[in-house]
Design a protein around this motif. Sequence first.
Motif, short mmCIF file in Angstrom:
data_model
loop_
_atom_site.label_atom_id
_atom_site.label_comp_id
_atom_site.label_asym_id
_atom_site.label_seq_id
_atom_site.Cartn_x
_atom_site.Cartn_y
_atom_site.Cartn_z
N ARG A 127 -9.93 8.35 -64.17
CA ARG A 127 -10.86 9.06 -63.29
C ARG A 127 -11.57 10.15 -64.11
O ARG A 127 -10.91 11.00 -64.72
CB ARG A 127 -10.14 9.68 -62.10
CG ARG A 127 -9.49 8.63 -61.19
CD ARG A 127 -8.74 9.30 -60.05
NE ARG A 127 -8.10 8.35 -59.19
CZ ARG A 127 -8.69 7.75 -58.15
NH1 ARG A 127 -9.95 8.06 -57.84
NH2 ARG A 127 -8.05 6.87 -57.41
N LEU A 128 -12.88 10.13 -64.08
CA LEU A 128 -13.69 11.08 -64.84
C LEU A 128 -14.28 12.11 -63.90
O LEU A 128 -15.06 11.77 -62.99
CB LEU A 128 -14.80 10.35 -65.60
CG LEU A 128 -14.33 9.20 -66.51
CD1 LEU A 128 -15.52 8.48 -67.11
CD2 LEU A 128 -13.41 9.73 -67.59
N HIS A 129 -13.88 13.39 -64.08
CA HIS A 129 -14.35 14.49 -63.24
C HIS A 129 -15.25 15.41 -64.06
O HIS A 129 -15.07 15.57 -65.27
CB HIS A 129 -13.18 15.28 -62.67
CG HIS A 129 -12.36 14.53 -61.69
ND1 HIS A 129 -12.52 14.66 -60.33
CD2 HIS A 129 -11.37 13.61 -61.86
CE1 HIS A 129 -11.66 13.87 -59.70
NE2 HIS A 129 -10.95 13.22 -60.61
N ALA A 130 -16.20 16.04 -63.36
CA ALA A 130 -17.06 17.04 -64.01
C ALA A 130 -16.22 18.27 -64.34
O ALA A 130 -15.48 18.78 -63.49
CB ALA A 130 -18.22 17.41 -63.10
N VAL A 167 -21.61 10.91 -70.57
CA VAL A 167 -20.21 10.75 -70.11
C VAL A 167 -19.86 9.29 -70.37
O VAL A 167 -20.48 8.39 -69.79
CB VAL A 167 -20.06 11.11 -68.62
CG1 VAL A 167 -18.63 10.85 -68.17
CG2 VAL A 167 -20.44 12.56 -68.38
N THR A 168 -18.87 9.06 -71.25
CA THR A 168 -18.60 7.69 -71.72
C THR A 168 -17.30 7.13 -71.14
O THR A 168 -16.41 7.89 -70.69
CB THR A 168 -18.52 7.67 -73.25
OG1 THR A 168 -17.48 8.55 -73.68
CG2 THR A 168 -19.85 8.11 -73.85
N THR A 196 -14.80 1.00 -61.14
CA THR A 196 -14.33 0.77 -59.77
C THR A 196 -14.86 1.81 -58.79
O THR A 196 -14.83 1.59 -57.58
CB THR A 196 -12.79 0.76 -59.72
OG1 THR A 196 -12.29 2.00 -60.26
CG2 THR A 196 -12.23 -0.40 -60.54
N GLU A 197 -15.33 2.95 -59.31
CA GLU A 197 -15.93 3.98 -58.45
C GLU A 197 -17.09 4.62 -59.20
O GLU A 197 -16.99 4.95 -60.38
CB GLU A 197 -14.91 5.07 -58.10
CG GLU A 197 -13.80 4.62 -57.16
CD GLU A 197 -12.85 5.76 -56.83
OE1 GLU A 197 -12.96 6.34 -55.72
OE2 GLU A 197 -12.00 6.08 -57.68
N LEU A 198 -18.20 4.82 -58.49
CA LEU A 198 -19.37 5.52 -59.03
C LEU A 198 -20.02 6.28 -57.87
O LEU A 198 -21.04 5.86 -57.31
CB LEU A 198 -20.35 4.53 -59.66
CG LEU A 198 -21.50 5.15 -60.45
CD1 LEU A 198 -20.97 5.87 -61.70
CD2 LEU A 198 -22.51 4.08 -60.87
N VAL A 257 -17.74 21.70 -60.43
CA VAL A 257 -16.53 21.46 -61.22
C VAL A 257 -15.55 20.64 -60.39
O VAL A 257 -15.37 20.90 -59.19
CB VAL A 257 -15.92 22.81 -61.65
CG1 VAL A 257 -14.61 22.57 -62.41
CG2 VAL A 257 -16.89 23.60 -62.51
N ASP A 258 -14.92 19.67 -61.02
CA ASP A 258 -13.93 18.77 -60.41
C ASP A 258 -14.55 17.65 -59.57
O ASP A 258 -13.82 16.85 -58.98
CB ASP A 258 -12.91 19.52 -59.53
CG ASP A 258 -11.94 20.34 -60.36
OD1 ASP A 258 -11.76 20.00 -61.55
OD2 ASP A 258 -11.37 21.31 -59.84
N ARG A 259 -15.86 17.55 -59.54
CA ARG A 259 -16.51 16.45 -58.81
C ARG A 259 -16.21 15.15 -59.54
O ARG A 259 -16.36 15.04 -60.76
CB ARG A 259 -18.01 16.69 -58.76
CG ARG A 259 -18.81 15.54 -58.14
CD ARG A 259 -18.67 15.57 -56.62
NE ARG A 259 -19.74 14.84 -55.97
CZ ARG A 259 -19.72 13.56 -55.62
NH1 ARG A 259 -18.65 12.82 -55.90
NH2 ARG A 259 -20.74 13.01 -54.99
#
Length: 418
Positions: free
Chosen positions: A130-133, A213-214, A222-224, A234-236
């Motif tokens: 999971r990639l968060h800001a 963001v790679t 699976t999520e965008l 932050v944390d988005r």
Amino acid sequence: MTRLLQSPIWLLLPALVLLVACSDLAPNEGAEGETAMEHAAKHADPDYTCPMHTDVREDEPGQCPICGMDLVPVEEAEGASDTAEGPAVELGGRLTQALGVRTEAARREDLRPRVRAPVRLTIPPTQEHRLHARVRGWVRELHVAGEGEPVAAGDPLLTLYSPELVNAQREYLRAQGTGGEAAAAERLRALGVSDEVRRRIARAGEPLSAVPVTAPADGVVTELPVRAGEAVAVDRLLATVADLDPLWALAEVSARDVPVLREGLEAEVVPHQRPWDPWEGTVQRILPEADPDSRTVAVRIPLANGDGALTPGLFGRATIRGPAREGVVTVSRQAVIRTGEAARVIIAHGDGGFSPRSVETGLTADGRIAILEGLEAGERVVTSGHFLLDSEADTGAGGGRMEGADDEGGHAGHGGMH
């Protein structure tokens, strides 16, 4: 004399005479501690009853007014019902066929239980990223069309503009050759900038206006949940990338089946989306905690999914093959009659006689059930028509006979239960 005959004591004379006659018996002819009245009762006429209808009681021998069977002393009928195997029932040959009575021999064999349970396909946690800001900013551009897109490690998913990222890049460039490069590089990592992008910044010699963001690993998006131009805090959550090979099939196994399971057992999983195509796997882990609501225990079965044919989140059914129990006595499952917590079978004696017997049962597999106590291999048990025979035996009819149109010696006209 007339007054004596009218006295109530005259009514006791028969009992007194009997007591006097019995007083000459040797001491060993009566039970120890037996009262006079109990001893006298032994010499009275016994009650007679019908073995089939024990509520019938008569003072003398005769026939049952219901079924016509010969009456027997009450003690004999009660003794017959107390046998270890239960009262026997006899059938004529033709009646046995008419009632559809079928038998089989108990046999000794290896029994391998099969545990069946519903499963849900899930992604192993270590394969989901999971990639968060990590800074406030704006999504400049999306580089994947949407969810379901396959990506390789390092592929750009989107670009993010943030003043904080621009300042961190400048600090990194100023630290080149000053000894503070390592600390500046670590700050970029903490803000979510990959090492590949950092090296790109160093080669360009100037900050990137929007930082890519790679994808951290090969997999599928699976999520965008973000869109181009969207402001993010932050944390988005920006995106999720998951590796779908292998998947976990989490089987919800009933608590009563867990004791027969072991890690490493073979399992077959049939997904509902591909019922014609079973997947083979092995039990990797039996979770140590049960679900308090469903009272089931999760069993983890990894499934290879290199071609992506399996979809996470869908359901199926698993069959886990338990360890074999060697040399156990078994019968067909339909041969066992269960009454609450007890179990029994109907023994076929081979001469038209049948009798119930209590047994202790074990595991069940492939339509066979293990008999732990009460039955030996080779003994014949009834598999069809046994409920009628069991009901007949429950009446306490020791030695009773059910007759219809017999092959030989049958009594025409009875046609009922005897």
